[in-house]
Design an enzyme around this catalytic site. Structure first.
Site, PDB file in Angstrom:
ATOM      1  N   ARG A  36       0.823  -1.219   0.000  1.00 32.17           N
ATOM      2  CA  ARG A  36       0.000   0.000   0.000  1.00 32.17           C
ATOM      3  C   ARG A  36       0.859   1.272   0.000  1.00 32.17           C
ATOM      4  O   ARG A  36       0.550   2.244  -0.694  1.00 32.17           O
ATOM      5  CB  ARG A  36      -0.889  -0.009   1.244  1.00 32.17           C
ATOM      6  CG  ARG A  36      -1.767   1.208   1.421  1.00 32.17           C
ATOM      7  CD  ARG A  36      -2.530   1.102   2.724  1.00 32.17           C
ATOM      8  NE  ARG A  36      -3.397  -0.051   2.685  1.00 32.17           N
ATOM      9  CZ  ARG A  36      -4.720   0.013   2.512  1.00 32.17           C
ATOM     10  NH1 ARG A  36      -5.308   1.173   2.404  1.00 32.17           N
ATOM     11  NH2 ARG A  36      -5.438  -1.069   2.466  1.00 32.17           N
ATOM     12  N   TYR A  80       1.241 -13.370  -1.291  1.00 31.86           N
ATOM     13  CA  TYR A  80       1.810 -12.931  -2.580  1.00 31.86           C
ATOM     14  C   TYR A  80       3.024 -12.035  -2.333  1.00 31.86           C
ATOM     15  O   TYR A  80       3.158 -11.444  -1.262  1.00 31.86           O
ATOM     16  CB  TYR A  80       0.770 -12.216  -3.436  1.00 31.86           C
ATOM     17  CG  TYR A  80      -0.060 -11.161  -2.742  1.00 31.86           C
ATOM     18  CD1 TYR A  80       0.409  -9.875  -2.535  1.00 31.86           C
ATOM     19  CD2 TYR A  80      -1.355 -11.462  -2.291  1.00 31.86           C
ATOM     20  CE1 TYR A  80      -0.375  -8.909  -1.924  1.00 31.86           C
ATOM     21  CE2 TYR A  80      -2.143 -10.510  -1.663  1.00 31.86           C
ATOM     22  CZ  TYR A  80      -1.640  -9.229  -1.493  1.00 31.86           C
ATOM     23  OH  TYR A  80      -2.410  -8.282  -0.866  1.00 31.86           O
ATOM     24  N   ASP A 131     -14.076   2.938  -0.174  1.00 35.31           N
ATOM     25  CA  ASP A 131     -14.726   2.286   0.969  1.00 35.31           C
ATOM     26  C   ASP A 131     -15.806   3.165   1.595  1.00 35.31           C
ATOM     27  O   ASP A 131     -16.741   2.652   2.207  1.00 35.31           O
ATOM     28  CB  ASP A 131     -13.684   1.934   2.044  1.00 35.31           C
ATOM     29  CG  ASP A 131     -12.925   0.655   1.719  1.00 35.31           C
ATOM     30  OD1 ASP A 131     -13.055   0.165   0.578  1.00 35.31           O
ATOM     31  OD2 ASP A 131     -12.206   0.149   2.599  1.00 35.31           O
TER      32      ASP A 131
HETATM   33  C1  LIG Z   1      -7.323  -7.187   5.071  1.00 36.22           C
HETATM   34  C2  LIG Z   1      -7.620  -6.431   3.846  1.00 36.22           C
HETATM   35  C3  LIG Z   1      -7.154  -6.880   2.608  1.00 36.22           C
HETATM   36  C4  LIG Z   1      -7.447  -6.194   1.450  1.00 36.22           C
HETATM   37  N1  LIG Z   1      -6.995  -6.655   0.253  1.00 36.22           N
HETATM   38  C5  LIG Z   1      -7.299  -5.992  -0.877  1.00 36.22           C
HETATM   39  C6  LIG Z   1      -6.844  -6.460  -2.151  1.00 36.22           C
HETATM   40  O1  LIG Z   1      -6.149  -7.465  -2.248  1.00 36.22           O
HETATM   41  N2  LIG Z   1      -7.205  -5.761  -3.259  1.00 36.22           N
HETATM   42  C7  LIG Z   1      -7.973  -4.634  -3.190  1.00 36.22           C
HETATM   43  O2  LIG Z   1      -8.284  -4.039  -4.231  1.00 36.22           O
HETATM   44  N3  LIG Z   1      -8.415  -4.178  -1.993  1.00 36.22           N
HETATM   45  C8  LIG Z   1      -8.090  -4.818  -0.847  1.00 36.22           C
HETATM   46  N4  LIG Z   1      -8.523  -4.346   0.354  1.00 36.22           N
HETATM   47  C9  LIG Z   1      -9.373  -3.162   0.417  1.00 36.22           C
HETATM   48  C10 LIG Z   1      -8.615  -1.856   0.411  1.00 36.22           C
HETATM   49  O3  LIG Z   1      -7.674  -1.796   1.437  1.00 36.22           O
HETATM   50  C11 LIG Z   1      -9.616  -0.723   0.596  1.00 36.22           C
HETATM   51  O4  LIG Z   1     -10.732  -0.935  -0.230  1.00 36.22           O
HETATM   52  C12 LIG Z   1      -8.994   0.585   0.198  1.00 36.22           C
HETATM   53  O5  LIG Z   1      -7.968   0.921   1.093  1.00 36.22           O
HETATM   54  C13 LIG Z   1     -10.050   1.676   0.204  1.00 36.22           C
HETATM   55  O6  LIG Z   1      -9.461   2.848  -0.202  1.00 36.22           O
HETATM   56  P1  LIG Z   1     -10.098   4.223   0.236  1.00 36.22           P
HETATM   57  O7  LIG Z   1      -9.179   5.259  -0.350  1.00 36.22           O
HETATM   58  O8  LIG Z   1     -11.532   4.227  -0.110  1.00 36.22           O
HETATM   59  O9  LIG Z   1     -10.015   4.222   1.833  1.00 36.22           O
HETATM   60  P2  LIG Z   1      -8.742   4.152   2.787  1.00 36.22           P
HETATM   61  O10 LIG Z   1      -7.630   3.406   2.167  1.00 36.22           O
HETATM   62  O11 LIG Z   1      -9.273   3.683   4.098  1.00 36.22           O
HETATM   63  O12 LIG Z   1      -8.283   5.660   2.913  1.00 36.22           O
HETATM   64  C14 LIG Z   1      -9.082   6.629   3.560  1.00 36.22           C
HETATM   65  C15 LIG Z   1      -8.211   7.809   3.894  1.00 36.22           C
HETATM   66  O13 LIG Z   1      -9.030   8.850   4.429  1.00 36.22           O
HETATM   67  C16 LIG Z   1      -8.416   9.374   5.589  1.00 36.22           C
HETATM   68  N5  LIG Z   1      -9.469   9.893   6.464  1.00 36.22           N
HETATM   69  C17 LIG Z   1     -10.346   9.178   7.224  1.00 36.22           C
HETATM   70  N6  LIG Z   1     -11.190   9.995   7.867  1.00 36.22           N
HETATM   71  C18 LIG Z   1     -10.858  11.253   7.494  1.00 36.22           C
HETATM   72  C19 LIG Z   1     -11.382  12.547   7.809  1.00 36.22           C
HETATM   73  N7  LIG Z   1     -12.426  12.703   8.632  1.00 36.22           N
HETATM   74  N8  LIG Z   1     -10.796  13.637   7.258  1.00 36.22           N
HETATM   75  C20 LIG Z   1      -9.742  13.495   6.383  1.00 36.22           C
HETATM   76  N9  LIG Z   1      -9.212  12.303   6.039  1.00 36.22           N
HETATM   77  C21 LIG Z   1      -9.772  11.196   6.595  1.00 36.22           C
HETATM   78  C22 LIG Z   1      -7.656   8.210   6.191  1.00 36.22           C
HETATM   79  O14 LIG Z   1      -6.619   8.687   7.032  1.00 36.22           O
HETATM   80  C23 LIG Z   1      -7.133   7.516   4.936  1.00 36.22           C
HETATM   81  O15 LIG Z   1      -5.926   8.096   4.506  1.00 36.22           O
HETATM   82  C24 LIG Z   1      -8.231  -5.024   1.532  1.00 36.22           C
HETATM   83  C25 LIG Z   1      -8.682  -4.547   2.769  1.00 36.22           C
HETATM   84  C26 LIG Z   1      -8.384  -5.241   3.914  1.00 36.22           C
HETATM   85  C27 LIG Z   1      -8.880  -4.715   5.245  1.00 36.22           C
END
Ligand SMILES: Cc1cc2nc3c(=O)[nH]c(=O)nc-3n(C[C@H](O)[C@H](O)[C@H](O)COP(=O)(O)OP(=O)(O)OC[C@H]3O[C@@H](n4cnc5c(N)ncnc54)[C@H](O)[C@@H]3O)c2cc1C
Length: 338
Positions: free
Chosen positions: A48, A154, A232
């Protein structure tokens, strides 16, 4: 980002499903050159932090403002949004995109719901590649399926390190945090009769953590005229199709295309179009991820045997073209235009 990604990632040759006890291969999806021909893109595994660095390096200086937590968001009238930051300041914008993950503040403001624990916990660890036997050198994703649990492994960091995740069912999660440092004996105990390869990874890994897996219900729509959600925050899903981060990236590409083509700056229409384009695909992947929570964890017996027998026909490049061959970047502009 193609060149930068190809330097940081591992170009995966195959996705292998293995039996928990003895590593027997149940099915394999060919990737590598075949995947490139079939899907038009490589299948990469990445740490990541490497992905974050590649993304950040694309941005002009000062685009990214760190430590600015969003405390609330409002649509005061017909135009624009106000973002309240935790330091008390307010920012104004045409459109706000809640990309703040499963514990999203923006989602909570818009939808009023909260994440719930799914009854699954994952132990995760990293291993220096040199510490594992040569059989681990093959650039593949391995998924061992066993009773009540499965293990995924992996290479990452251009092959320098190896990642594993061991997922198990656990009815309750007691820690206030959703991720905590893990205790090795607690992690390894249930894997005593699993394949030696799985046990070896668990014994060798450092930086072991355990994570509670949370989810939110799918929303019928992502509400807001000048506010939307991606990743997410919009559609958290169990990681059993390894797709949630991919879907976040696809969301971003499609949303950008919708906003770019918004005529007369009609952002509300652009956000609706984005939602219409994304919802059906996300629903399908979300459902499959949930279903895998059951099928990956079958106890040995007739259902497990039927699953194993059906895997080779299900995990084919032809069956998965809709998933891995989807090209968010080449959406027909005419279709995207509101
Ligand atoms: C165990 C596990 C395995 C996974 N494996 C895979 C995989 O193999 N392939 C895949 O595609 N996905 C995988 N995922 C899913 C993936 O990690 C998430 O879907 C992805 O990180 C979502 O990205 P995002 O940017 O939506 O949220 P996040 O990565 O959660 O990022 C959100 C960001 O927003 C910030 N934030 C939160 N609240 C606030 C706020 N109030 N104000 C400002 N900033 C804020 C946080 O600090 C963070 O930086 C996995 C998840 C898990 C838990």
């Amino acid at each position: 980002m193609g060149d930068a990604l190809s330097r940081e990632a591992v170009n995966i040759e195959a996705l292998r499903f293995l039996r928990w006890k003895d590593d027997r291969q149940l099915a394999a999806l060919p990737l590598g050159r075949r995947g490139l021909e079939e899907f038009g893109a490589p299948y990469y595994t990445l740490h990541r932090a490497d992905l974050h660095r590649v993304l950040r390096d694309q941005l002009p200086e000062e685009t990214l403002q760190l430590g600015a937590a969003c405390a609330g968001v409002k649509e005061p009238g017909d135009r624009g949004v106000h973002l309240a930051l935790a330091d008390g300041s307010v920012s104004e914008a045409d459109v706000a995109v809640g990309a703040d993950g499963i514990h999203s503040t923006v989602r909570t403001v818009l939808a009023g719901d909260a994440p719930h624990y799914t009854g699954h916990v994952i132990y995760r660890g990293l291993i220096d590649a040199g510490k594992l036997p040569a059989s681990f050198d093959e650039p593949v994703v391995r998924v061992w399926m066993g009773p009540g649990r499965h293990v995924v492994a992996y290479p990452v960091e251009a092959g320098r390190r190896f990642y594993f995740g061991a997922i198990a069912q656990l009815p309750h999660w007691h820690a206030p945090e959703w991720t905590v440092p893990a205790d090795r004996p607690t992690m390894t105990a249930p894997y005593g009769d699993w394949s030696p390869a799985v046990r070896q990874m668990m014994e060798t890994a450092h930086e072991i953590t355990s994570w509670a897996l949370f989810d939110r219900p799918m929303l019928p729509s992502w509400p807001g005229r000048h506010i939307t959600l991606i990743g997410d925050a919009a559609h958290s899903m169990l990681p059993f199709m390894a797709q949630a981060a991919n879907q976040a990236v696809e969301d971003a590409i499609v949303l950008a295309a919708c906003l770019r083509t918004a005529r007369a700056k009609n952002h509300a229409q652009a956000l609706r179009r984005y939602e219409q384009l994304r919802q059906p695909r996300i629903d399908r992947i979300h459902r499959l991820s949930r279903a895998n929570a059951d099928t990956f964890h079958l106890a040995d017996g007739p259902r497990q045997q039927a699953r194993d027998a059906s895997l080779p026909a299900r995990w084919t490049t032809q069956n998965l073209r809709w998933l891995y061959g989807y090209d968010a970047g080449h959406l027909d502009r005419r279709k995207v235009a509101p």
